[in-house]
Design a protein around this motif. Structure first.
Motif, PDB file in Angstrom:
ATOM      1  N   CYS A  49       2.529   0.092   5.544  1.00 48.21           N
ATOM      2  CA  CYS A  49       2.451   1.441   6.097  1.00 48.21           C
ATOM      3  C   CYS A  49       1.625   1.429   7.385  1.00 48.21           C
ATOM      4  O   CYS A  49       0.562   0.793   7.433  1.00 48.21           O
ATOM      5  CB  CYS A  49       1.812   2.338   5.055  1.00 48.21           C
ATOM      6  SG  CYS A  49       1.589   4.030   5.601  1.00 48.21           S
ATOM      7  N   HIS A  51      -0.187   3.687   8.475  1.00 47.26           N
ATOM      8  CA  HIS A  51      -1.436   4.436   8.321  1.00 47.26           C
ATOM      9  C   HIS A  51      -2.576   3.464   8.012  1.00 47.26           C
ATOM     10  O   HIS A  51      -3.359   3.139   8.879  1.00 47.26           O
ATOM     11  CB  HIS A  51      -1.270   5.500   7.221  1.00 47.26           C
ATOM     12  CG  HIS A  51      -2.505   6.321   6.992  1.00 47.26           C
ATOM     13  ND1 HIS A  51      -2.864   6.759   5.744  1.00 47.26           N
ATOM     14  CD2 HIS A  51      -3.455   6.762   7.857  1.00 47.26           C
ATOM     15  CE1 HIS A  51      -4.002   7.464   5.850  1.00 47.26           C
ATOM     16  NE2 HIS A  51      -4.368   7.475   7.127  1.00 47.26           N
ATOM     17  N   LYS A  52      -2.627   2.949   6.781  1.00 45.39           N
ATOM     18  CA  LYS A  52      -3.709   2.019   6.446  1.00 45.39           C
ATOM     19  C   LYS A  52      -3.193   0.817   5.662  1.00 45.39           C
ATOM     20  O   LYS A  52      -3.897   0.255   4.828  1.00 45.39           O
ATOM     21  CB  LYS A  52      -4.803   2.731   5.664  1.00 45.39           C
ATOM     22  CG  LYS A  52      -5.520   3.766   6.521  1.00 45.39           C
ATOM     23  CD  LYS A  52      -6.783   4.300   5.902  1.00 45.39           C
ATOM     24  CE  LYS A  52      -7.482   5.223   6.887  1.00 45.39           C
ATOM     25  NZ  LYS A  52      -8.586   5.951   6.274  1.00 45.39           N
ATOM     26  N   GLY A  53      -1.954   0.467   5.921  1.00 42.95           N
ATOM     27  CA  GLY A  53      -1.440  -0.782   5.355  1.00 42.95           C
ATOM     28  C   GLY A  53      -0.975  -0.714   3.918  1.00 42.95           C
ATOM     29  O   GLY A  53      -0.867  -1.752   3.254  1.00 42.95           O
ATOM     30  N   GLY A  54      -0.696   0.488   3.391  1.00 43.42           N
ATOM     31  CA  GLY A  54      -0.166   0.591   2.029  1.00 43.42           C
ATOM     32  C   GLY A  54       1.106  -0.250   1.876  1.00 43.42           C
ATOM     33  O   GLY A  54       1.863  -0.431   2.826  1.00 43.42           O
ATOM     34  N   CYS A  68       4.664   6.445   0.729  1.00 41.33           N
ATOM     35  CA  CYS A  68       3.658   5.392   0.638  1.00 41.33           C
ATOM     36  C   CYS A  68       2.792   5.606  -0.606  1.00 41.33           C
ATOM     37  O   CYS A  68       2.352   6.730  -0.865  1.00 41.33           O
ATOM     38  CB  CYS A  68       2.803   5.389   1.907  1.00 41.33           C
ATOM     39  SG  CYS A  68       1.476   4.174   1.818  1.00 41.33           S
ATOM     40  N   MET A  70      -0.195   4.863  -1.106  1.00 43.69           N
ATOM     41  CA  MET A  70      -1.623   5.121  -0.885  1.00 43.69           C
ATOM     42  C   MET A  70      -1.938   6.579  -0.560  1.00 43.69           C
ATOM     43  O   MET A  70      -2.782   7.190  -1.202  1.00 43.69           O
ATOM     44  CB  MET A  70      -2.169   4.178   0.183  1.00 43.69           C
ATOM     45  CG  MET A  70      -2.353   2.787  -0.413  1.00 43.69           C
ATOM     46  SD  MET A  70      -3.152   1.623   0.667  1.00 43.69           S
ATOM     47  CE  MET A  70      -4.791   2.252   0.779  1.00 43.69           C
ATOM     48  N   HIS A  71      -1.307   7.151   0.453  1.00 42.48           N
ATOM     49  CA  HIS A  71      -1.639   8.538   0.809  1.00 42.48           C
ATOM     50  C   HIS A  71      -0.382   9.374   1.030  1.00 42.48           C
ATOM     51  O   HIS A  71      -0.412  10.372   1.730  1.00 42.48           O
ATOM     52  CB  HIS A  71      -2.527   8.587   2.057  1.00 42.48           C
ATOM     53  CG  HIS A  71      -3.645   7.589   2.049  1.00 42.48           C
ATOM     54  ND1 HIS A  71      -3.545   6.363   2.679  1.00 42.48           N
ATOM     55  CD2 HIS A  71      -4.851   7.626   1.463  1.00 42.48           C
ATOM     56  CE1 HIS A  71      -4.670   5.688   2.486  1.00 42.48           C
ATOM     57  NE2 HIS A  71      -5.477   6.422   1.751  1.00 42.48           N
ATOM     58  N   TRP A  73       2.404   9.227   2.756  1.00 44.45           N
ATOM     59  CA  TRP A  73       3.197   9.422   3.976  1.00 44.45           C
ATOM     60  C   TRP A  73       4.663   9.184   3.630  1.00 44.45           C
ATOM     61  O   TRP A  73       4.988   8.316   2.806  1.00 44.45           O
ATOM     62  CB  TRP A  73       2.770   8.442   5.071  1.00 44.45           C
ATOM     63  CG  TRP A  73       1.537   8.865   5.829  1.00 44.45           C
ATOM     64  CD1 TRP A  73       0.580   9.738   5.431  1.00 44.45           C
ATOM     65  CD2 TRP A  73       1.154   8.394   7.131  1.00 44.45           C
ATOM     66  NE1 TRP A  73      -0.386   9.844   6.399  1.00 44.45           N
ATOM     67  CE2 TRP A  73      -0.062   9.037   7.454  1.00 44.45           C
ATOM     68  CE3 TRP A  73       1.712   7.504   8.045  1.00 44.45           C
ATOM     69  CZ2 TRP A  73      -0.722   8.806   8.658  1.00 44.45           C
ATOM     70  CZ3 TRP A  73       1.056   7.273   9.243  1.00 44.45           C
ATOM     71  CH2 TRP A  73      -0.147   7.931   9.541  1.00 44.45           C
TER      72      TRP A  73
HETATM   73  S1  FES Z   1      -1.639   3.753   3.858  1.00 45.72           S
HETATM   74 FE1  FES Z   1       0.285   4.690   3.730  1.00 45.72          FE
HETATM   75  S2  FES Z   1      -0.139   6.772   3.756  1.00 45.72           S
HETATM   76 FE2  FES Z   1      -2.092   5.848   3.981  1.00 45.72          FE
END
Ligand code: FES
Length: 108
Positions: A49, A51-54, A68, A70-71, A73
């Motif tokens: 991802c 964003h933060k690598g999810g 995703c 993780m958060h 997205w």
């Molecule tokens: S790492 Fe994918 S939404 Fe935050």
């Protein structure tokens, strides 16, 4: 005209890919998330991802999108674009199905 190198890599078989669940495929140092949609189509995107690598292969699939893990997205499995209100993009790959064989097409 720019010449592109096209590589076609066998990544599995249609019947082995679980529907709506991602599979991680390693190609050299490249990690690709492969999904079989409920329509039977196969989609492949970069596995991280923006964003933060999810890990996107662990995300929830809905229609032509993955969320995703993780958060949450929402990322389009067709073109890799992150959906509003978030922004970004992951690389998307073409795939090909020949009989039961599933191929990833890498152009660079
Ligand atoms: S790492 Fe994918 S939404 Fe935050």
């Amino acid at each position: 005209m720019v010449n592109k190198n096209v590589t076609k890599i066998l990544i599995g078989f249609v019947h082995e890919l679980p529907e709506k669940l991602g599979k991680t495929v390693l190609i050299g140092d490249r990690e690709v998330a492969v999904f079989k949609l409920s329509s039977g189509r196969i989609r492949a995107i970069e596995n991280r991802c923006p964003h933060k690598g999810g890990v996107l292969s662990e995300g929830i699939v809905s229609g032509e999108f993955v969320f995703c893990p993780m958060h949450d997205w929402k990322i389009c499995l067709d073109d890799g674009k992150v959906q509003e209100p978030d922004k970004g993009c992951v690389k998307s790959y073409q795939t090909a199905i020949e009989g039961e064989e599933v191929y990833l097409i890498i152009e660079e």
